[in-house]
Design a protein around this motif. Structure first.
Motif, PDB file in Angstrom:
ATOM      1  N   ALA A 266       0.832  -1.213   0.000  1.00  0.00           N
ATOM      2  CA  ALA A 266       0.000   0.000   0.000  1.00  0.00           C
ATOM      3  C   ALA A 266       0.862   1.258   0.000  1.00  0.00           C
ATOM      4  CB  ALA A 266      -0.927  -0.012   1.216  1.00  0.00           C
ATOM      5  N   THR A 267       1.961   1.236   0.748  1.00  0.00           N
ATOM      6  CA  THR A 267       2.819   2.442   0.819  1.00  0.00           C
ATOM      7  C   THR A 267       4.089   2.283  -0.024  1.00  0.00           C
ATOM      8  OG1 THR A 267       3.957   1.560   2.757  1.00  0.00           O
ATOM      9  CG2 THR A 267       2.030   2.955   3.181  1.00  0.00           C
ATOM     10  N   LYS A 268       4.207   1.137  -0.691  1.00  0.00           N
ATOM     11  CA  LYS A 268       5.415   0.824  -1.495  1.00  0.00           C
ATOM     12  C   LYS A 268       6.685   0.987  -0.650  1.00  0.00           C
ATOM     13  CE  LYS A 268       3.610   0.725  -5.983  1.00  0.00           C
ATOM     14  NZ  LYS A 268       3.065   1.525  -7.008  1.00  0.00           N
ATOM     15  N   THR A 269       6.638   0.394   0.536  1.00  0.00           N
ATOM     16  CA  THR A 269       7.786   0.461   1.439  1.00  0.00           C
ATOM     17  C   THR A 269       8.321  -0.948   1.673  1.00  0.00           C
ATOM     18  OG1 THR A 269       6.761   2.344   2.530  1.00  0.00           O
ATOM     19  CG2 THR A 269       8.541   1.271   3.739  1.00  0.00           C
ATOM     20  N   VAL A 270       9.639  -1.080   1.663  1.00  0.00           N
ATOM     21  CA  VAL A 270      10.233  -2.390   1.962  1.00  0.00           C
ATOM     22  C   VAL A 270      11.090  -2.292   3.212  1.00  0.00           C
ATOM     23  CG1 VAL A 270      10.277  -3.170  -0.438  1.00  0.00           C
ATOM     24  CG2 VAL A 270      12.278  -2.014   0.498  1.00  0.00           C
ATOM     25  N   THR A 271      11.198  -3.416   3.908  1.00  0.00           N
ATOM     26  CA  THR A 271      12.063  -3.500   5.085  1.00  0.00           C
ATOM     27  C   THR A 271      13.106  -4.565   4.800  1.00  0.00           C
ATOM     28  OG1 THR A 271      10.110  -3.058   6.424  1.00  0.00           O
ATOM     29  CG2 THR A 271      12.054  -3.867   7.606  1.00  0.00           C
ATOM     30  N   THR A 272      14.355  -4.280   5.184  1.00  0.00           N
ATOM     31  CA  THR A 272      15.418  -5.261   4.948  1.00  0.00           C
ATOM     32  C   THR A 272      15.779  -5.981   6.240  1.00  0.00           C
ATOM     33  OG1 THR A 272      17.277  -3.792   5.397  1.00  0.00           O
ATOM     34  CG2 THR A 272      16.370  -3.746   3.160  1.00  0.00           C
ATOM     35  N   ASP A 273      16.657  -6.983   6.124  1.00  0.00           N
ATOM     36  CA  ASP A 273      17.023  -7.794   7.289  1.00  0.00           C
ATOM     37  C   ASP A 273      17.759  -6.983   8.350  1.00  0.00           C
ATOM     38  OD1 ASP A 273      19.208  -7.507   5.615  1.00  0.00           O
ATOM     39  OD2 ASP A 273      19.928  -9.561   5.885  1.00  0.00           O
ATOM     40  N   SER A 274      18.288  -5.808   7.988  1.00  0.00           N
ATOM     41  CA  SER A 274      18.959  -4.974   8.994  1.00  0.00           C
ATOM     42  C   SER A 274      17.972  -4.024   9.663  1.00  0.00           C
ATOM     43  CB  SER A 274      20.078  -4.171   8.327  1.00  0.00           C
ATOM     44  OG  SER A 274      19.519  -3.367   7.307  1.00  0.00           O
ATOM     45  N   GLY A 275      16.696  -4.090   9.262  1.00  0.00           N
ATOM     46  CA  GLY A 275      15.665  -3.237   9.864  1.00  0.00           C
ATOM     47  C   GLY A 275      15.507  -1.900   9.141  1.00  0.00           C
ATOM     48  N   ASP A 276      16.322  -1.654   8.115  1.00  0.00           N
ATOM     49  CA  ASP A 276      16.196  -0.401   7.351  1.00  0.00           C
ATOM     50  C   ASP A 276      14.929  -0.447   6.492  1.00  0.00           C
ATOM     51  OD1 ASP A 276      18.604   0.578   8.315  1.00  0.00           O
ATOM     52  OD2 ASP A 276      19.755  -0.414   6.733  1.00  0.00           O
ATOM     53  N   THR A 277      14.321   0.730   6.295  1.00  0.00           N
ATOM     54  CA  THR A 277      13.147   0.780   5.410  1.00  0.00           C
ATOM     55  C   THR A 277      13.437   1.716   4.231  1.00  0.00           C
ATOM     56  OG1 THR A 277      12.165   2.552   6.692  1.00  0.00           O
ATOM     57  CG2 THR A 277      11.442   0.331   7.237  1.00  0.00           C
ATOM     58  N   TYR A 278      12.845   1.383   3.098  1.00  0.00           N
ATOM     59  CA  TYR A 278      13.011   2.202   1.889  1.00  0.00           C
ATOM     60  C   TYR A 278      11.639   2.395   1.275  1.00  0.00           C
ATOM     61  CZ  TYR A 278      17.937   0.829   2.230  1.00  0.00           C
ATOM     62  OH  TYR A 278      19.221   0.621   2.656  1.00  0.00           O
ATOM     63  N   LYS A 279      11.308   3.670   1.011  1.00  0.00           N
ATOM     64  CA  LYS A 279      10.008   3.960   0.392  1.00  0.00           C
ATOM     65  C   LYS A 279      10.226   4.239  -1.101  1.00  0.00           C
ATOM     66  CE  LYS A 279       5.896   6.835   0.735  1.00  0.00           C
ATOM     67  NZ  LYS A 279       5.388   6.026  -0.333  1.00  0.00           N
ATOM     68  N   ALA A 280       9.394   3.592  -1.908  1.00  0.00           N
ATOM     69  CA  ALA A 280       9.563   3.715  -3.363  1.00  0.00           C
ATOM     70  C   ALA A 280       8.380   4.433  -4.000  1.00  0.00           C
ATOM     71  CB  ALA A 280       9.676   2.321  -3.975  1.00  0.00           C
ATOM     72  N   ASP A 281       8.626   5.032  -5.137  1.00  0.00           N
ATOM     73  CA  ASP A 281       7.523   5.468  -6.000  1.00  0.00           C
ATOM     74  C   ASP A 281       7.169   4.333  -6.953  1.00  0.00           C
ATOM     75  OD1 ASP A 281       7.148   8.418  -5.322  1.00  0.00           O
ATOM     76  OD2 ASP A 281       9.319   8.227  -5.553  1.00  0.00           O
ATOM     77  N   VAL A 282       8.212   3.653  -7.419  1.00  0.00           N
ATOM     78  CA  VAL A 282       8.009   2.438  -8.229  1.00  0.00           C
ATOM     79  C   VAL A 282       8.810   1.322  -7.566  1.00  0.00           C
ATOM     80  CG1 VAL A 282       8.431   1.332 -10.459  1.00  0.00           C
ATOM     81  CG2 VAL A 282       7.643   3.709 -10.383  1.00  0.00           C
ATOM     82  N   LEU A 283       8.111   0.229  -7.296  1.00  0.00           N
ATOM     83  CA  LEU A 283       8.754  -0.880  -6.565  1.00  0.00           C
ATOM     84  C   LEU A 283       8.741  -2.144  -7.421  1.00  0.00           C
ATOM     85  CD1 LEU A 283       9.962  -1.950  -3.927  1.00  0.00           C
ATOM     86  CD2 LEU A 283       7.643  -2.158  -2.999  1.00  0.00           C
ATOM     87  N   ASN A 284       9.921  -2.731  -7.574  1.00  0.00           N
ATOM     88  CA  ASN A 284      10.072  -3.950  -8.390  1.00  0.00           C
ATOM     89  C   ASN A 284      10.760  -4.999  -7.511  1.00  0.00           C
ATOM     90  OD1 ASN A 284      12.351  -4.856 -11.088  1.00  0.00           O
ATOM     91  ND2 ASN A 284      10.414  -5.804 -10.570  1.00  0.00           N
ATOM     92  N   ILE A 285       9.985  -6.008  -7.120  1.00  0.00           N
ATOM     93  CA  ILE A 285      10.540  -7.069  -6.268  1.00  0.00           C
ATOM     94  C   ILE A 285      10.774  -8.298  -7.134  1.00  0.00           C
ATOM     95  CG2 ILE A 285      10.086  -8.591  -4.282  1.00  0.00           C
ATOM     96  CD1 ILE A 285      10.160  -5.800  -3.291  1.00  0.00           C
ATOM     97  N   ILE A 286      12.004  -8.774  -7.187  1.00  0.00           N
ATOM     98  CA  ILE A 286      12.293 -10.024  -7.914  1.00  0.00           C
ATOM     99  C   ILE A 286      12.498 -11.094  -6.840  1.00  0.00           C
ATOM    100  CG2 ILE A 286      13.732 -11.156  -9.634  1.00  0.00           C
ATOM    101  CD1 ILE A 286      14.696  -8.259 -10.441  1.00  0.00           C
TER     102      ILE A 286
END
Ligand code: FAD
Length: 431
Positions: A266-286
């Protein structure tokens, strides 16, 4: 086997120089009317059908494929970058049909190894003497919280199977504001097309540089290195300012917390294993990958992939079933379209030989992976020839190679080679 088809078998295998099956002069059984069913009409499956018919036209060959329209993954990154029309990567089965291949559009739901029958969702039951399975990859959806097939189809495309998601990702890039952020999550090994994510990053970077220069790409990676690493890094520096404050690309490797573990679509936000978050305008998950679903349903897998005898690609689990392409364990060959095409020829030669009761000679394989770092001007490639030794596929020492140090003319030529490879391999696959 008729004289004509025996000649075809020799001619076709000699012409391809891979998977050469030697037709012995004695005790030849007839393959006429023998049935080969091919599950999946992608690169591996379509090539196998095409070559089986070339090698012995008397074999009854049927492809069962659920899509009437096949879009090649190769060159789909150029569609995403806006350098190619999607129609140019669109293929159908008319030419194979004209060569005598039966094509059934349906979903294979099971393969009865004992009864030698393939079952479909539409209720068909198709008997075979030999079955060739080439279903490509499926995704480990459970590896990333919040990511699933619906999210991928509607808002956060993986575009790792070309088609509607390729178009969706392209549309999202076109609609993104200048100054937007594209986040790409790269997959862990092993996965389909090792240089593919990095070619995609390059193609999108080229589009942003030209059209939305205030925008950025953040590539999150669960690895510390990847295919053609030095060449990509060098190309990103040359074209996209990589390593400077003005870089269009930021690559976050595993050691820096690059592994994506959660997606909020919904917010196009990802969280990584280090706990960092990144917000995208366009998100492409492979996403992480495994063998195609039917390979699991048919009991052809061990772990995530399908173990096969390398000389014939016959399953180590079920007799008379062969698995080729991305789903098979064929290391050191990468999971690529060229590998799938090369394996399909070896497998077709093996199947034609087995059905005709003739000996197969030693096979060999070839692979080249091209990547275009900057449209029209900067292409790179890696190539290798493989032989059969000690019961398995091995790299032939001294064969193949990698694009060398930067040379503008040579790099332009590599782009032309990439495009001519595309024309050749698609003709070789779909007829
Ligand atoms: P596929 O080509 O995916 O074919 C599988 C087919 O099986 C599909 O048509 C599917 O619909 C069908 N299927 C699956 N399950 C069923 C079922 N149950 N019933 C009926 N049908 C079924 N490779 C290269 O060599 N060079 C490149 O430059 C390159 N670039 C790439 C770029 C990208 C972005 C990507 C994602 C991949 C790229 N590849 C490239 C890799 C290449 O596309 C794959 O390795 C290749 O398609 C593998 O062939 P396959 O036959 O195993 O699978």
């Amino acid at each position: 086997m008729t004289n004509l088809s025996r000649r075809n078998l020799i001619k076709a295998t000699a012409a391809t120089a891979v998977g050469v099956a030697a037709a012995s002069q004695s005790s030849i059984a007839s393959a006429a009317g023998k049935k080969v069913v091919i599950v999946g009409g992608g690169i591996g499956g379509a090539t196998a059908a095409n070559y089986l018919k070339k090698m012995d036209s008397s074999i009854d060959v049927t492809i069962i494929e659920y899509n009437k329209d096949y879009y090649t993954c190769f060159m789909s990154n150029e569609v995403i970058g806006g350098n190619r029309d999607i129609e140019s990567i669109h293929f159908q089965y008319d030419k194979l049909k004209a060569k005598g291949v039966n094509v059934i559009f349906d979903t294979v739901t099971n393969i009865d190894a004992k009864g030698q029958t393939v079952k479909t969702k539409g209720g068909q039951s198709v008997a075979y003497d030999r079955c060739i399975v080439s279903p490509g990859v499926d995704y480990k959806w459970e590896a990333i919280e919040g990511y699933n097939a619906d999210v991928a189809a509607n808002s956060v495309p993986h575009a790792w199977k070309a088609g509607p998601q390729t178009k969706l990702l392209r549309k999202q890039l076109e609609e993104m504001k200048d100054g937007g952020t594209v986040v790409i999550a790269c997959p862990p090994n092993p996965f389909r097309c090792p240089p593919g994510p990095y070619e995609r990053i390059s193609q999108i970077a080229a589009y942003l540089k030209e059209n939305k220069p205030k925008s950025k790409i953040i590539a999150l990676d669960p690895k510390n290195k990847f295919s053609k690493f030095g060449l990509f890094m060098d190309g990103w520096k040359r074209h996209y300012g990589y390593g400077t404050d003005a870089s269009i690309i930021k690559w976050v490797k595993a050691d820096e917390g690059g592994k994506v573990v959660k997606v909020d679509a919904a917010t196009k936000t990802v969280t990584t294993d280090s706990g960092d978050t990144y917000k995208a305008d366009v998100l492409n998950i492979i996403p992480p990958q495994k063998a195609g679903k039917i390979a699991f349903d048919a009991g052809l897998t061990e772990g995530d992939w399908c173990p096969v005898e390398h000389k014939t690609f016959e399953s180590k689990i079920h007799k008379n079933i062969h698995v080729i392409g991305d789903s098979s364990i064929a290391s050191p060959m990468p999971k690529s379209g060229y590998s799938a095409n090369s394996q399909a020829k070896v497998c077709a030669a093996a199947v034609a030989s087995l059905l005709n009761g003739v000996e197969m000679v030693e096979p060999s394989w070839v692979n080249t992976c091209y990547s275009v770092i900057a449209p029209k001007v900067d292409g790179i490639s890696v190539a290798m020839v493989y032989a059969y030794e000690g019961g398995k596929i091995v790299k032939v020492k001294g064969s193949g190679g990698l694009t060398g140090a930067y040379d503008a003319e040579l790099r332009k030529r590599e782009v032309l080679y990439a495009h001519s490879w595309f024309e050749n391999i698609t003709a070789d696959t779909f007829g």
